[in-house]
Design an enzyme around this catalytic site. Structure first.
Site: not given
Ligand code: CO
Length: 233
Positions: A67, A69, A124, A121, A65
């Site tokens: 993302d 993090r 999400c 994750h 992803c």
């Molecule tokens: Co995500």
């Protein structure tokens, strides 16, 4: 830019630079941190970058992803050169996505990766958004892939109490679907037949504990539904 002679976690910073650091813009700090990072690597291994500049031989393709993090190298404690990375919203493998397919083809045919990891994750935002009725414009089309996974698993999902737990299970189901999507590509099937690689993996990362969970593994030449099986003879 301030000098970096004394910018080090264990050594004191020079007085001149300390003053400049206070007024530094966020992006300028990135450039400065980069210099310190490069210097630290060269101190430990003077040929580190020279070696990497000539060749990359990663064993893994990571599909994760976007993302911020979930950075592939940090959470697996790997160095530059070890993982070939593709990231998109909610780590999807879409069979018409030229970007993903180009990365996949290069990783499998040129880099000859041994493993492909699809990593979702928990928590999400993409998965959660797909569970709503919000009209998000262009992104509707991307998240539609997750809605389909929801639809085919709606009985199981709607028996789960709590929106977050339901989203986490949908994340797992989506990761398993993406692994299957990889197996259904001619790129993967060709490499399975000719070179008995790569192994496909579906993992989920926990934002709250930093732990990767191993969900599914698909070995080369796992039988698929005949409609998705290509004949290369
Ligand atoms: Co995500």
């Amino acid at each position: 830019m301030p000098c970096i002679l004394f910018l080090d976690k264990i050594q004191p910073k020079c007085v001149k630079c300390e003053i400049k650091l206070i007024n530094m813009k966020a992006y300028e700090k990135l450039l400065l941190e980069n210099k310190a990072w490069a210097r630290e690597h060269v101190q430990v291994d003077k040929d580190f970058f020279l070696r990497l500049a000539n060749i990359q031989t990663p064993e893994f393709l990571w599909i994760g992803c976007s993302d911020s993090r979930v950075p592939a190298n940090e959470i697996t404690n790997t160095a530059p050169g070890e993982i070939f990375v593709h990231r998109n919203i909610a780590n999807l493998v879409v069979h018409t996505d030229l970007n993903l397919l180009s990365v996949l083809q290069y990783a499998v045919q040129q880099l000859k990766v041994k493993h492909i990891i699809v990593c979702g994750h928990y928590g999400c935002g993409g998965v959660k958004a797909a569970m709503t009725h919000s009209d998000l414009g262009l992104i509707n089309k991307w998240l539609r892939n997750i809605k389909d996974t929801y639809y085919y698993n709606r009985k199981e999902l709607e028996a789960i109490e709590g929106i977050n737990k339901r989203a986490d299970r949908l994340t797992e189901l989506s990761v398993m679907d993406q692994v299957m999507n990889l197996a259904q590509t001619s790129i993967v099937q060709h490499a399975w037949k000719d070179e008995n690689r790569p192994t496909l993996h579906g993992w989920v990362y926990g934002l709250t504990d930093g732990i990767l969970h191993d969900l599914v593994k698909m070995d080369p030449n796992t039988p698929l539904d005949p409609i998705y099986q290509y004949d290369f003879t």
